[in-house]
Design an enzyme around this catalytic site. Structure first.
Site, mmCIF file in Angstrom:
data_model
loop_
_atom_site.group_PDB
_atom_site.id
_atom_site.type_symbol
_atom_site.label_atom_id
_atom_site.label_comp_id
_atom_site.label_asym_id
_atom_site.label_seq_id
_atom_site.Cartn_x
_atom_site.Cartn_y
_atom_site.Cartn_z
ATOM 1 C CB CYS A 5 -5.506 15.819 -12.910
ATOM 2 S SG CYS A 5 -6.888 15.046 -13.740
ATOM 3 N N GLY A 34 -1.050 11.442 -13.133
ATOM 4 C CA GLY A 34 -1.830 11.288 -14.348
ATOM 5 C C GLY A 34 -0.985 10.897 -15.530
ATOM 6 C CG ASN A 108 -6.143 17.316 -8.556
ATOM 7 O OD1 ASN A 108 -5.455 17.336 -7.545
ATOM 8 N ND2 ASN A 108 -6.846 16.255 -8.893
ATOM 9 N N GLY A 109 -9.552 17.565 -9.454
ATOM 10 C CA GLY A 109 -10.699 17.413 -8.574
ATOM 11 C C GLY A 109 -11.902 16.953 -9.354
ATOM 12 C CB CYS A 243 -8.182 13.651 -0.501
ATOM 13 S SG CYS A 243 -7.998 12.023 -1.212
ATOM 14 C CE1 TYR A 249 -1.425 3.397 -5.492
ATOM 15 C CE2 TYR A 249 -2.814 5.180 -6.270
ATOM 16 C CZ TYR A 249 -2.008 4.103 -6.530
ATOM 17 O OH TYR A 249 -1.775 3.721 -7.823
ATOM 18 C CG ASP A 352 -0.655 -2.975 -1.884
ATOM 19 O OD1 ASP A 352 0.033 -1.946 -2.046
ATOM 20 O OD2 ASP A 352 -1.340 -3.470 -2.803
ATOM 21 C CB CYS A 389 -13.537 8.555 -4.495
ATOM 22 S SG CYS A 389 -12.963 10.268 -4.407
ATOM 23 C CB CYS A 440 -12.326 14.044 2.376
ATOM 24 S SG CYS A 440 -13.550 13.125 1.403
ATOM 25 C CB CYS A 443 -13.062 6.076 -0.265
ATOM 26 S SG CYS A 443 -11.524 6.549 0.550
HETATM 27 P P1 AMP Z 1 -7.243 -3.995 -6.514
HETATM 28 O O1 AMP Z 1 -6.315 -4.892 -7.218
HETATM 29 O O2 AMP Z 1 -8.452 -3.623 -7.340
HETATM 30 O O3 AMP Z 1 -7.618 -4.453 -5.132
HETATM 31 O O4 AMP Z 1 -6.487 -2.596 -6.334
HETATM 32 C C1 AMP Z 1 -5.565 -2.423 -5.303
HETATM 33 C C2 AMP Z 1 -4.235 -1.994 -5.849
HETATM 34 O O5 AMP Z 1 -4.406 -0.866 -6.696
HETATM 35 C C3 AMP Z 1 -3.308 -1.589 -4.731
HETATM 36 O O6 AMP Z 1 -2.068 -2.243 -4.956
HETATM 37 C C4 AMP Z 1 -3.175 -0.094 -4.850
HETATM 38 O O7 AMP Z 1 -1.813 0.298 -4.704
HETATM 39 C C5 AMP Z 1 -3.689 0.248 -6.217
HETATM 40 N N1 AMP Z 1 -4.644 1.365 -6.189
HETATM 41 C C6 AMP Z 1 -5.485 1.703 -5.218
HETATM 42 N N2 AMP Z 1 -6.227 2.773 -5.563
HETATM 43 C C7 AMP Z 1 -5.845 3.124 -6.788
HETATM 44 C C8 AMP Z 1 -6.221 4.161 -7.689
HETATM 45 N N3 AMP Z 1 -7.158 5.055 -7.381
HETATM 46 N N4 AMP Z 1 -5.599 4.216 -8.890
HETATM 47 C C9 AMP Z 1 -4.663 3.292 -9.201
HETATM 48 N N5 AMP Z 1 -4.256 2.320 -8.392
HETATM 49 C C10 AMP Z 1 -4.838 2.214 -7.206
#
Ligand code: AMP
Length: 477
Positions: A5, A34, A108-109, A243, A249, A352, A389, A440, A443
């Protein structure tokens, strides 16, 4: 509950009435952290008023609501869409009234021992209104406050709660900021002409035209009142555990976190990717938006031309929140369109940040193939995500994580790429510029900085409870 968050706390120097407006803007800047719910609590000199609601900041608040939240000090929260119960009771700030007053908390956490703590509290007769671990924190804190002064109460709280926590409290006319002793989630302090701000990311400070002072240190409590800031280093451990996923990301590229501009970190990761996984290609293209900065780094290092090939519909929420696989796939198609001339007949490097389940990459590889890509090389700005995670990023369960049960070649085949390259752990650590022992990477490695039943723990951190139990400053240099 996995709560990734955004939190903010603001204290104005003068006894103005409009802190809610500043909190509103700060939350707007933290919206990427969030989108499920938002809330603001303000102290009006006598009591705390709170307004919370489900949805985006702009949906939850209008001028009339902001005007009702009169006061010079307050806190706010944006809540991430989670796999847990999505309801107003679990949105924040959470207000708790006690014998001597009231406290609002935003978190947040994620605590890893919240179920046990909650059970103990319930056994002792405490009543809970939500399923969130923030309420556990609030109860414990109030109990300690009835026994000790502020610093000791916080220390006692920190000895009990295990996990990640960047917290802001509104306690009478004071804003408090607390970062867990490992500094897992971010929290920073800024200053504006009219007061101080504590926030998850420095972009909130920028938005208020403020100046970033510094990060809240792991184990530090910051108290702000009437324009005066006090700091108490409650615990100091030998290592921190920031983290990595914030860098990869989660955080905005324009944020400065633990002394690093996220944009620079991501360009560095892209550079590493180009060095570690060169490709026979004529075009580098990001999967927007999270791949953009990484692709810039790959382009700079490789010299291959950068072209946008995919356009994102910005009015669609993150695909991640879609409830089932079918809907997720529809959402990916809704979200992205191709720019055919940039793709047709070209050999692409598609960049990506991460592969979680593999849905996004597979869909997009197939999409660009359909419009004539000659080759598609996928490059990913994180090492394979192979473990869940527990500390605040809503990731997926182990069974859903494609890298948990497939090799790189296996994932490459599933996503239908000509080649697949993940940045190495070492490459990532170098790109972030923080030593491995201070990150950390649960994951990515399956080894966590705190003890989690059934999971491996970093050897040096297994003594966390010992550190917290005895001399609080034991780890200081
Ligand atoms: P997936 O389609 O399940 O492989 O998810 C990968 C995509 O989701 C990537 O394009 C990431 O940018 C995005 N992503 C990765 N982790 C998260 C997260 N915790 N919450 C939302 N989006 C995520």
């Amino acid at each position: 509950m996995h709560d990734a968050c955004g939190v903010v706390g603001i204290s104005l120097k003068e006894s103005g009435n409009n802190v809610a407006k500043s909190i509103y803007y700060a939350l707007y800047a933290l919206q990427h952290r969030g989108q499920e719910a938002a809330g603001i609590s303000v102290h009006d000199g006598k009591s705390i008023r709170t307004h919370r609601g489900m949805g985006l900041v702009s949906e939850v608040f209008d001028d009339a609501q902001i005007a009702l939240l009169r006061g010079a000090v307050g806190i706010g929260h944006v809540r991430y869409p989670t796999t847990g119960r999505s309801c107003i009771e679990n949105s924040q700030p959470l207000l708790i009234k006690y014998k001597d007053g009231a406290i609002a908390v935003a978190h947040n956490g994620n605590l890893v021992n919240s179920a046990q703590l909650r059970e103990q509290l319930e056994q002792a007769g405490d009543i809970f209104y939500s399923t969130s671990d923030t309420e556990v924190i609030a109860h414990l804190f109030v109990k300690e406050l009835l026994r000790y002064d502020l610093q000791e109460a916080m220390r006692a709280l920190m000895r009990k709660i295990v996990g990640s926590y960047s917290l802001v409290f509104l306690w009478e006319d004071m804003v408090l900021g607390l970062r867990d002793p490992l500094g897992i989630k971010p929290l920073c302090i800024g200053e504006t002409d009219s007061g101080h701000i504590i926030a998850s990311e420095s972009v909130a400070v920028d938005t208020l035209n403020g100046r970033l002072i510094r990060d809240v240190k792991p184990g530090e409590l910051v108290a702000i009142r009437h324009g005066e800031m006090k700091s108490y280093q409650l615990y100091r451990l030998p290592n921190s555990s920031h983290c990595v996923f914030e860098y990869i990301y989660f955080a905005r590229p324009d944020s400065i976190m633990d002394g690093r501009l996220i944009y620079d970190v991501r360009v560095n990761i892209g550079t590493k990717l180009a060095e570690e996984h060169p490709a026979d290609a004529d075009t580098i293209t990001p999967i927007p938006d999270s791949g953009i900065t990484l692709a810039v780094g790959y382009h700079q290092r490789s010299g291959i031309r950068y072209r946008e090939c995919l356009m994102k519909n910005r009015y669609i929420g993150r695909t991640f929140i879609m409830p089932d696989q079918n809907m997720r796939e529809t959402a990916v198609r809704l979200k992205m369109n191709t720019i055919r001339p940039n793709i047709e007949g070209h050999k692409l490097v598609l960049v990506d940040d991460s592969i979680v389940r593999g849905t996004t990459s597979r869909r997009i590889v197939n999409m660009v193939r359909k419009v004539g890509a000659e080759a598609v090389h996928v490059r990913i700005g994180s090492p394979p995500i192979m473990a869940p995670c527990y500390l605040g990023i809503d990731m997926a369960s182990r069974e859903e994580l494609i890298a948990a049960y497939k090799t790189v070649a296996g994932v490459e085949a599933v996503i239908n790429a000509d080649s697949l390259g993940y940045v190495s752990l070492k490459g990532l650590v170098d790109a972030i510029g923080i030593r491995e022992e201070n990150l950390c990477m649960g994951c990515l490695t399956g080894v966590y900085p705190v003890e989690i039943p059934g999971e491996k723990c970093i050897a040096t951190q297994t003594k966390l409870s010992e550190y917290l139990g005895s001399d609080p400053m034991k780890g200081s240099a």
